[in-house]
Design a protein around this motif. Structure first.
Motif, PDB file in Angstrom:
ATOM      1  N   TRP A  24     -15.269  21.372  64.359  1.00 26.65           N
ATOM      2  CA  TRP A  24     -14.199  22.128  65.433  1.00 26.65           C
ATOM      3  C   TRP A  24     -14.510  23.998  65.383  1.00 26.65           C
ATOM      4  CZ3 TRP A  24     -10.685  19.202  68.139  1.00 26.65           C
ATOM      5  CH2 TRP A  24     -10.472  17.570  67.189  1.00 26.65           C
ATOM      6  N   LEU A  25     -14.723  23.921  66.721  1.00 23.88           N
ATOM      7  CA  LEU A  25     -14.966  25.354  66.852  1.00 23.88           C
ATOM      8  C   LEU A  25     -13.563  26.480  66.249  1.00 23.88           C
ATOM      9  CD1 LEU A  25     -17.671  26.792  69.634  1.00 23.88           C
ATOM     10  CD2 LEU A  25     -17.874  25.900  66.733  1.00 23.88           C
ATOM     11  N   ALA A  26     -13.004  27.623  65.837  1.00 24.89           N
ATOM     12  CA  ALA A  26     -11.762  28.105  65.562  1.00 24.89           C
ATOM     13  C   ALA A  26     -11.638  27.798  67.872  1.00 24.89           C
ATOM     14  CB  ALA A  26     -11.545  29.380  65.477  1.00 24.89           C
ATOM     15  N   PRO A  27     -10.112  27.946  67.348  1.00 26.22           N
ATOM     16  CA  PRO A  27      -9.700  28.346  69.827  1.00 26.22           C
ATOM     17  C   PRO A  27      -9.010  30.265  69.258  1.00 26.22           C
ATOM     18  CG  PRO A  27      -8.181  26.850  68.298  1.00 26.22           C
ATOM     19  CD  PRO A  27      -8.991  27.276  67.358  1.00 26.22           C
ATOM     20  N   GLU A  28      -9.106  30.023  70.881  1.00 26.49           N
ATOM     21  CA  GLU A  28      -8.432  30.870  71.225  1.00 26.49           C
ATOM     22  C   GLU A  28      -6.754  30.300  70.926  1.00 26.49           C
ATOM     23  OE1 GLU A  28      -9.178  34.331  71.552  1.00 26.49           O
ATOM     24  OE2 GLU A  28     -11.841  33.294  71.554  1.00 26.49           O
ATOM     25  N   PRO A  29      -5.935  31.751  70.922  1.00 28.43           N
ATOM     26  CA  PRO A  29      -4.383  31.387  70.515  1.00 28.43           C
ATOM     27  C   PRO A  29      -3.649  31.001  71.759  1.00 28.43           C
ATOM     28  CG  PRO A  29      -4.886  33.667  70.160  1.00 28.43           C
ATOM     29  CD  PRO A  29      -6.333  33.630  70.885  1.00 28.43           C
ATOM     30  N   GLU A  30      -4.012  30.373  72.890  1.00 24.39           N
ATOM     31  CA  GLU A  30      -4.055  29.711  74.312  1.00 24.39           C
ATOM     32  C   GLU A  30      -4.161  28.449  74.331  1.00 24.39           C
ATOM     33  OE1 GLU A  30      -7.202  31.728  76.451  1.00 24.39           O
ATOM     34  OE2 GLU A  30      -6.145  32.202  74.810  1.00 24.39           O
ATOM     35  N   ASN A  31      -5.511  27.936  73.240  1.00 22.04           N
ATOM     36  CA  ASN A  31      -6.200  26.573  72.456  1.00 22.04           C
ATOM     37  C   ASN A  31      -5.744  25.865  71.528  1.00 22.04           C
ATOM     38  OD1 ASN A  31      -8.808  28.437  74.261  1.00 22.04           O
ATOM     39  ND2 ASN A  31      -7.544  26.648  75.467  1.00 22.04           N
ATOM     40  N   GLN A  32      -5.013  26.256  71.356  1.00 24.58           N
ATOM     41  CA  GLN A  32      -4.375  26.400  69.006  1.00 24.58           C
ATOM     42  C   GLN A  32      -3.898  24.903  69.493  1.00 24.58           C
ATOM     43  OE1 GLN A  32      -5.050  26.886  66.581  1.00 24.58           O
ATOM     44  NE2 GLN A  32      -4.527  25.620  65.764  1.00 24.58           N
ATOM     45  N   GLU A  76     -31.435  18.536  74.196  1.00 25.26           N
ATOM     46  CA  GLU A  76     -32.463  20.533  73.419  1.00 25.26           C
ATOM     47  C   GLU A  76     -31.567  20.288  72.045  1.00 25.26           C
ATOM     48  OE1 GLU A  76     -35.570  20.920  74.653  1.00 25.26           O
ATOM     49  OE2 GLU A  76     -35.489  19.742  75.828  1.00 25.26           O
ATOM     50  N   THR A  77     -30.314  20.056  71.572  1.00 20.94           N
ATOM     51  CA  THR A  77     -29.958  20.537  70.531  1.00 20.94           C
ATOM     52  C   THR A  77     -29.245  19.021  70.018  1.00 20.94           C
ATOM     53  OG1 THR A  77     -27.560  21.392  71.646  1.00 20.94           O
ATOM     54  CG2 THR A  77     -29.566  23.179  71.551  1.00 20.94           C
ATOM     55  N   SER A  78     -28.999  18.602  71.030  1.00 24.39           N
ATOM     56  CA  SER A  78     -28.854  16.720  70.089  1.00 24.39           C
ATOM     57  C   SER A  78     -27.311  17.466  70.027  1.00 24.39           C
ATOM     58  CB  SER A  78     -29.076  16.067  68.712  1.00 24.39           C
ATOM     59  OG  SER A  78     -30.629  16.074  69.567  1.00 24.39           O
ATOM     60  N   THR A  79     -26.750  17.870  70.684  1.00 16.78           N
ATOM     61  CA  THR A  79     -24.821  18.438  70.794  1.00 16.78           C
ATOM     62  C   THR A  79     -24.313  17.824  72.510  1.00 16.78           C
ATOM     63  OG1 THR A  79     -25.385  20.267  69.595  1.00 16.78           O
ATOM     64  CG2 THR A  79     -23.282  20.419  71.221  1.00 16.78           C
ATOM     65  N   ILE A  80     -23.087  17.579  72.462  1.00 12.12           N
ATOM     66  CA  ILE A  80     -22.629  16.877  73.065  1.00 12.12           C
ATOM     67  C   ILE A  80     -21.744  18.312  73.291  1.00 12.12           C
ATOM     68  CG2 ILE A  80     -20.367  15.495  74.301  1.00 12.12           C
ATOM     69  CD1 ILE A  80     -21.912  13.604  72.881  1.00 12.12           C
ATOM     70  N   TYR A  81     -21.438  19.137  74.034  1.00 13.24           N
ATOM     71  CA  TYR A  81     -20.075  20.151  73.840  1.00 13.24           C
ATOM     72  C   TYR A  81     -19.287  19.710  75.041  1.00 13.24           C
ATOM     73  CZ  TYR A  81     -24.494  22.819  72.553  1.00 13.24           C
ATOM     74  OH  TYR A  81     -25.378  23.626  71.737  1.00 13.24           O
ATOM     75  N   PHE A  82     -18.579  20.047  74.207  1.00 13.36           N
ATOM     76  CA  PHE A  82     -16.706  19.525  74.726  1.00 13.36           C
ATOM     77  C   PHE A  82     -16.015  20.630  74.498  1.00 13.36           C
ATOM     78  CE2 PHE A  82     -15.176  16.123  75.817  1.00 13.36           C
ATOM     79  CZ  PHE A  82     -13.780  16.294  76.553  1.00 13.36           C
ATOM     80  N   SER A  83     -15.088  22.005  76.179  1.00 19.76           N
ATOM     81  CA  SER A  83     -14.704  22.741  75.751  1.00 19.76           C
ATOM     82  C   SER A  83     -12.883  22.362  75.427  1.00 19.76           C
ATOM     83  CB  SER A  83     -14.579  23.994  76.715  1.00 19.76           C
ATOM     84  OG  SER A  83     -14.031  23.943  77.752  1.00 19.76           O
ATOM     85  N   TYR A  84     -12.379  23.531  75.175  1.00 23.56           N
ATOM     86  CA  TYR A  84     -10.721  23.181  74.583  1.00 23.56           C
ATOM     87  C   TYR A  84      -9.973  23.483  75.991  1.00 23.56           C
ATOM     88  CZ  TYR A  84     -11.530  23.592  69.225  1.00 23.56           C
ATOM     89  OH  TYR A  84     -11.698  23.744  68.214  1.00 23.56           O
ATOM     90  N   TYR A  85     -10.669  24.831  76.880  1.00 23.95           N
ATOM     91  CA  TYR A  85     -10.441  24.824  77.637  1.00 23.95           C
ATOM     92  C   TYR A  85     -10.769  23.532  78.965  1.00 23.95           C
ATOM     93  CZ  TYR A  85     -10.137  29.363  77.366  1.00 23.95           C
ATOM     94  OH  TYR A  85     -10.006  30.890  75.570  1.00 23.95           O
TER      95      TYR A  85
END
Length: 246
Positions: A24-32, A76-85
């Motif tokens: 979990w990445l830290a969210p922006e205030p609007e994504n909390q 390349e990074t073995s990562t699934i990226y998924f944004s709060y947006y």
């Protein structure tokens, strides 16, 4: 004492085998609020557990939630990226189409869209790591994998698939649904993805989803094609995944 050791060993074994790791990445205030919703979702956690209990790969896969990227798998990074947006966008689409719906309905729809997208992206992981053959466009195959898992492997999966289909429909309502850039995209058009997901749902249980025929005015030819398409995706994924287990 012996029972405790067995339970502890079993839990350790499952943890050692799990290869989809959540960050979990830290969210922006609007994504909390969206972060809190996703973080507390038992349905999302069940979906991650399902993946970890059924598919073991050579490398760990990171599910990175946060940032600004649209959902995608980067081999390349073995990562699934998924944004709060992206999750917040699901909520906004639902609110615009259902202004009188309560908060629980909105949150349920968001989780459905996120889970459906997760299985879509994990299909790309399996294709990449297991060198699975894909006839046709990989994005269509990824959609069919999401349908396959939700219909055959999750108790509440059909409802999640219906919500996922409805999300495609809401996306098709954008001002320029047939912009030329979309026609050259690797994904099918949102409205096509909507109809195909409903097709899989209907064919999985004709009696339960008979209402879809009249609700969307599907003709007999479409219905017959649905049954064939559904049999193809179910049998194909079963064969491909069974071969990897042997």
């Amino acid at each position: 004492m012996r029972f405790f050791i067995i339970v502890l060993f079993s839990a350790f074994s499952l943890a050692a085998q799990a290869n989809l790791n959540l960050k979990w990445l830290a969210p922006e205030p609007e994504n909390q609020a969206i972060k809190q919703l996703l973080e507390s979702s038992e349905v999302l956690q069940t979906s991650i557990d399902l993946i970890n209990n059924n598919w073991q790969l050579e490398d760990d896969i990171l599910l990175r939630i946060g940032g600004e990227e649209d959902p995608y798998h980067d081999p390349e990074t073995s990562t699934i990226y998924f944004s709060y947006y992206f999750a917040d966008e699901i909520a906004q689409r639902f609110i615009a189409a259902n202004p009188n719906a309560d908060l629980a309905a909105q949150q349920s729809f968001v989780i459905s869209g996120v889970v459906h997208t997760l299985f879509h992206e994990y299909a790309h992981v399996l294709v990449d790591y297991l060198n699975l053959p894909v006839l046709g466009r990989e994005e269509d195959a990824a959609d069919s994998f999401a349908s396959y898992v939700l219909i055959t492997m999750m108790e509440d999966g059909p409802r999640l698939l219906k919500d996922g289909a409805d999300l495609f429909y809401l996306e098709s309502l954008d001002p320029e649904p047939f912009a030329s850039v979309m026609l050259s995209d690797s994904h099918s058009l949102p409205i096509q993805r909507f109809y195909m997901s409903l097709c899989h749902l209907y064919a999985s249980d004709e009696k339960a989803y008979q209402y879809l025929i009249t609700e969307h005015d599907f003709d007999e030819e479409w219905v017959n094609t649905c049954f064939m398409d559904y049999d193809i995706i179910i049998s194909s994924w079963q064969v491909l995944l069974a071969q990897e287990e042997t």
